[in-house]
Design an enzyme around this catalytic site. Structure first.
Site, PDB file in Angstrom:
ATOM      1  N   THR A  22       1.124  -0.960   0.497  1.00  0.00           N
ATOM      2  CA  THR A  22       0.042   0.490   0.100  1.00  0.00           C
ATOM      3  C   THR A  22       1.064   1.326   0.220  1.00  0.00           C
ATOM      4  O   THR A  22       1.812   1.337   0.841  1.00  0.00           O
ATOM      5  CB  THR A  22      -1.417  -0.013   1.146  1.00  0.00           C
ATOM      6  N   CYS A  28      -3.118   7.202   7.582  1.00  0.00           N
ATOM      7  CA  CYS A  28      -3.679   6.064   7.538  1.00  0.00           C
ATOM      8  C   CYS A  28      -2.827   5.410   8.035  1.00  0.00           C
ATOM      9  O   CYS A  28      -1.536   6.026   8.583  1.00  0.00           O
ATOM     10  CB  CYS A  28      -3.763   6.134   6.309  1.00  0.00           C
ATOM     11  N   HIS A  45      -5.979  -0.994   4.735  1.00  0.00           N
ATOM     12  CA  HIS A  45      -5.514   0.511   4.746  1.00  0.00           C
ATOM     13  C   HIS A  45      -6.291   1.151   5.577  1.00  0.00           C
ATOM     14  O   HIS A  45      -7.689   2.058   4.825  1.00  0.00           O
ATOM     15  CB  HIS A  45      -5.014   1.276   3.633  1.00  0.00           C
TER      16      HIS A  45
END
Lengths: 161, 210
Positions: A22, A28, A45
């Site tokens: 990711t 995040c 995520h």
């Protein structure tokens, strides 16, 4: 090697050999969970700590519903709760103490940690907070989590935890 | 049905025109400051699912420097100004400032110079947006950032998306002519959902949902 990239608010559970990637984790948090005996694992995520809406359009965006879905996927493929370990990365404050961001990173980390604790999943390593964004690659075979972030000298630094 | 499903071609065009006016004024102000010719491209307006943001970039890990300026008042959201690592150094040199050795270890002067550059560009953007739409809006102090391009755009989108699944970006590329070698910059207005509704309403293209 198989590679799958997930975006913000997405999640995946797979069997090794597989690398889950990711990109651009700012505030995040990338939550990586893996059955260390069977090499089945997943990643989500996470964008926000809690899912307050009743309609679950994108449950992967939230720490609570997202982690739940990854676990479900791992167990469905034959993983066992007692073998699970976790690694987490992200939760940075890229814009310092800007009033707009309201330190979502910190709140995301707290939420992820308390959810993992309540499920008795141990966090064996982490690379969190700070003010730099991270890109991560999780190898389900070895359990290594490779983290890229901007370090000194305008280079992208690579760490493996 | 979300607002973002209803952004058709005519609305995209109207928002492009807004971007054109804003970025055009931003380009004029930087051009006057540097005494160089500045060109802007036709703005690009895109509705992107948050989960697909990373696909926008050819090199998502490219290091960029820039500033985010919050918009407040009758509209909200943010304007993001970004320049690649090498190009920001050239811009700073043009502003008669010392060339930073290492962008990842910024000193106070360089940080404030990048912030000021962002401020000048984004404030002109905001002023023209305000006079075109009649909304009373103003800019917040700049937040300077040096990081991977995909992460910066994602983070600014995230701050302004308020948990929505989609984000609308009004993006404009610009270039500063510098003795044959162009400096490339990027400026984007990222409105939140409420502002987008208001903007479209003002342009006579309002969407009635819910």
């Amino acid at each position: 090697m198989n590679k799958k990239i997930i975006g913000i608010g997405e999640y995946i559970s797979e069997k090794a050999p597989m690398i889950i990637v990711t990109l651009g984790l700012g505030s995040c948090v990338g939550v990586c969970i893996r059955d260390k005996a069977k090499n089945i694992g997943g990643m989500v995520h996470v964008m926000l700590p809690q899912n307050n809406s009743k309609e679950n359009i994108k449950p992967g965006k939230y720490a609570d519903t997202g982690i739940e879905l990854v676990l479900e996927g791992i167990l469905k493929q034959g993983g066992e709760m007692r073998n699970l370990e976790a690694k987490i990365a992200g939760g940075a404050a890229m814009f310092g103490n800007s009033s707009k961001s309201m330190d979502i990173g910190k709140r995301n980390i707290e939420a992820v940690k308390s959810i993992l604790k309540s499920k008795n999943i141990k966090i064996i390593s982490e690379e969190i907070a700070g003010n730099r964004a991270r890109s991560i690659e999780y190898d389900l075979q070895s359990g290594n989590l490779q983290i890229k972030k901007v370090g000194g000298g305008e280079k992208v630094e690579i760490l493996i935890i | 049905m979300s607002l973002y499903d209803n952004i058709d071609k005519i609305r995209l065009d109207a928002l492009k025109e807004l971007g054109n006016i804003g970025a055009g004024n931003a380009a004029t102000s930087i051009s006057m400051m540097l005494d160089k010719k500045v060109d802007i491209n036709v703005p690009d307006v895109t509705v992107v699912p948050m989960s697909d943001l990373w696909k926008k970039f050819i090199n998502p890990e490219e290091i960029t420097a820039g500033a985010m300026i919050g918009v407040e008042g009758e509209l909200s959201g943010a304007i993001l100004f970004l320049v690649g690592a090498e190009d920001i150094k050239k811009l700073l040199e043009m502003m008669m400032l010392p060339r930073p050795e290492d962008l990842t270890q910024l000193d106070e002067i360089t940080t404030s110079a990048i912030g000021e550059l962002g401020n000048i560009m984004c404030s002109s953007y905001i002023v023209s947006l305000s006079s075109f739409t009649g909304f009373n809006i103003h800019s917040m102090p700049p937040n300077v950032v040096v990081d991977m391009v995909a992460a910066v755009v994602a983070e600014v989108s995230l701050i302004n998306s308020e948990g929505e699944d989609y984000i609308l970006l009004i993006e404009t590329d610009m270039k500063v002519e510098n003795y044959g070698k162009n400096i490339l910059g990027y400026i984007s207005y990222i409105p939140d959902e409420k502002s987008l509704k208001q903007l479209l309403g003002k342009l006579g293209l309002g969407i009635d949902n819910d």
